[in-house]
Scaffold this active site. Structure first.
Site, short mmCIF file in Angstrom:
data_model
loop_
_atom_site.label_atom_id
_atom_site.label_comp_id
_atom_site.label_asym_id
_atom_site.label_seq_id
_atom_site.Cartn_x
_atom_site.Cartn_y
_atom_site.Cartn_z
N PRO B 26 0.58 -1.51 -0.19
CA PRO B 26 0.42 -0.31 0.04
C PRO B 26 0.32 0.77 0.22
O PRO B 26 0.36 2.62 0.12
CB PRO B 26 -0.98 0.03 1.48
CG PRO B 26 0.08 -1.20 2.33
CD PRO B 26 0.63 -2.24 0.94
N ASP B 49 4.65 1.20 -11.89
CA ASP B 49 3.73 1.70 -11.85
C ASP B 49 4.63 3.35 -11.46
O ASP B 49 4.76 3.21 -10.39
CB ASP B 49 2.59 1.62 -11.35
CG ASP B 49 1.84 0.18 -11.74
OD1 ASP B 49 2.08 0.43 -12.95
OD2 ASP B 49 1.36 -0.26 -11.60
N LYS B 71 0.13 5.38 -15.58
CA LYS B 71 -0.95 6.60 -15.41
C LYS B 71 0.01 7.85 -14.92
O LYS B 71 0.83 7.88 -13.92
CB LYS B 71 -2.08 6.57 -14.92
CG LYS B 71 -2.96 5.94 -15.40
CD LYS B 71 -4.25 5.64 -15.10
CE LYS B 71 -5.22 5.02 -15.76
NZ LYS B 71 -6.57 4.07 -14.84
N GLY B 103 0.43 -2.44 -4.40
CA GLY B 103 -1.10 -3.09 -3.97
C GLY B 103 -0.49 -4.55 -3.61
O GLY B 103 -0.04 -5.49 -4.15
N ASP B 104 -1.78 -5.53 -3.93
CA ASP B 104 -1.75 -7.13 -4.34
C ASP B 104 -1.88 -7.42 -6.04
O ASP B 104 -2.78 -6.46 -6.32
CB ASP B 104 -2.52 -7.90 -4.13
CG ASP B 104 -2.00 -9.33 -4.64
OD1 ASP B 104 -1.63 -10.15 -3.64
OD2 ASP B 104 -3.12 -10.16 -5.78
N THR B 132 -2.55 -5.89 -0.12
CA THR B 132 -2.99 -4.94 -0.70
C THR B 132 -4.29 -3.74 -0.24
O THR B 132 -4.23 -4.09 0.83
CB THR B 132 -4.89 -6.06 -1.27
OG1 THR B 132 -5.83 -4.80 -2.02
CG2 THR B 132 -5.97 -6.10 -0.23
N ALA B 133 -4.71 -2.27 -0.86
CA ALA B 133 -4.76 -1.51 -0.18
C ALA B 133 -5.99 -1.91 0.85
O ALA B 133 -5.66 -1.25 2.04
CB ALA B 133 -5.27 -0.32 -1.23
N MET B 184 -10.32 2.73 -6.39
CA MET B 184 -10.89 3.66 -6.91
C MET B 184 -12.09 4.54 -6.62
O MET B 184 -12.60 4.19 -7.17
CB MET B 184 -10.40 3.00 -7.77
CG MET B 184 -8.78 2.20 -7.85
SD MET B 184 -9.08 1.23 -9.96
CE MET B 184 -8.75 -0.10 -9.29
N GLY B 213 -2.59 5.26 2.58
CA GLY B 213 -2.78 5.19 3.25
C GLY B 213 -1.30 4.58 4.44
O GLY B 213 -1.07 4.23 2.68
#
Lengths: 262, 262
Positions: B26, B49, B71, B103-104, B132-133, B184, B213
């Site tokens: 995260p 990313d 992005k 995340g995952d 994951t987040a 999201m 977070g």
């Protein structure tokens, strides 16, 4: 705006004893987070579920006191109130306590009771997340958990409740558009299969069972939802296992994967 | 019984180039798994990313080539086909490639497209799971994700789809018995609030928003589902954020938590 703890306050609390509620992940010791590993290596006392792999417990320092709790075959499981009392007692004695739980502490881990007890006793704590079984098993055997467009939800649920097989909103779970990852579902396999089929799930929905995921004895079975009970019986699946409904493994994963097609 | 890759085969594949699809977690670098950290430290090429924190990228060796994808504000995002082509090209050149995703990798990460491309090209890969987040944010601010009896399901879902706000089975999501963790979802907050209220969710259902977070600039807001749009607007939440519906943070967490009640 509510309480903001300062760093000085945090340091004082740590000297006064401190509990780290740490997720041990799915079994492979390399799947601990760096933060979890550090907490374990700095522990005075480790309160560990019996289900956590010995290779993970071995990461605690030689001088740390290890207290086993939880379930064990042929022995009564430690009552939750007793576990809470141990955590409070050890923290009040000024120790750095690690409460080590399989997977992630906040997912089906009964963390709430322990955190409530620490809160009531005024003991400071932190929570260190872990790789939850669904994500660890999915990565180990390359099960895509979500797919663009068609699978926009991942539902983690338990097959087992205190009073037997768990009840859920089966018609909602049976509709397409989500992947189900069922924890503690092996014993309840007949219940799960019957309820989902009764609720109208497509009997051809992909099924993947991962037993002992991420461990050397990992076993992977694939089939369709209508094969669930037969697969569990034929391959003597006893768990711990995650049952995925809605997805199959991709085949090119480099991990040594044993796939037995139904 | 299908293919079982031997260790020799695995070693040969690695020499021939290999892709590790790695979850970066995260945001807090200490929430990488030990396995993820090792993969990153041994990488020749890191395809990352743009959203992954600079403190995590900095863990790659000085000699590794870093390729940014994904992005970025004010720039066109890298097309998915282009990312897949980069992975195949770099692996075929014999490199140890780490594809680092927030995340995952298997949760809303578009891993399927990348794994399909690697499979089609005959490139070996492994998947290293990440926190994951939802789990990282829940641990950071002590949000209990499941509760014995009353909350037996945890649903991870996206608020955003390619064509705008994502549609879901809102009546099912609105019923009690589960915690929702919406990824999201900030941009789609009006849509989410309206759909859940229309579907009959109790307007008093607890709401927790965690922005950034596990990072130093983490922000936590709490209220009720009926406050979602107002909270996002008043506090200028822009994301990345996880919206939890069904649970509030426990108050005694030692982490410096800023809680702003609605």
């Amino acid at each position: 705006m509510a309480r903001v703890a300062t760093l000085v306050e945090l340091e004082e609390r740590k000297r006064a004893g401190f509990v780290s509620l740490v997720g041990a992940g799915p079994g492979d010791p390399e799947l601990l987070t760096v933060k979890a590993l550090k907490a374990l290596q700095n522990a005075d006392v480790v309160v560990v579920d019996r289900l956590v792999a010995p290779t993970i417990r071995a990461l605690a320092p030689a001088g740390a006191r290890v207290i086993e709790v939880g379930k064990a075959p042929g022995r009564p499981s430690t009552p939750q109130a007793r576990i809470c009392a141990i955590l409070v007692r050890e923290a009040r004695a000024g120790h750095r306590v690690v409460r080590l739980k399989g997977g992630d502490p906040l997912v089906f881990g009964r963390a709430v009771e322990e955190l409530a007890a620490l809160t009531a006793a005024g003991v400071a704590f932190e929570i260190v997340p872990g790789i939850t079984a669904a994500l660890g098993c999915a990565a180990a055997v390359a099960v895509p958990l979500t797919g663009r467009g068609e699978r926009r939800e991942l539902v983690l649920l338990t097959g087992h409740a205190t009073d037997g097989a768990a009840e859920h909103d089966w018609p909602a779970l049976a509709r397409p558009g989500r992947t189900l990852a069922i924890y503690m579902g092996v014993g309840a396999a007949p219940h799960i299969q019957a309820r989902l089929l009764d609720a109208g799930i497509d009997p051809q929905t992909p099924l993947t069972i991962v037993e002992n995921g991420t461990l050397p004895r990992q076993k992977v079975l694939t089939g369709r939802i209508a094969d669930l009970v037969a697969l569990v019986g034929r391959h003597r699946i006893r768990g711990p296992a995650v049952i995925f409904i809605g997805a199959h493994p991709l085949r090119a994963a480099a991990a040594p994967v044993l796939v037995e097609a139904a």
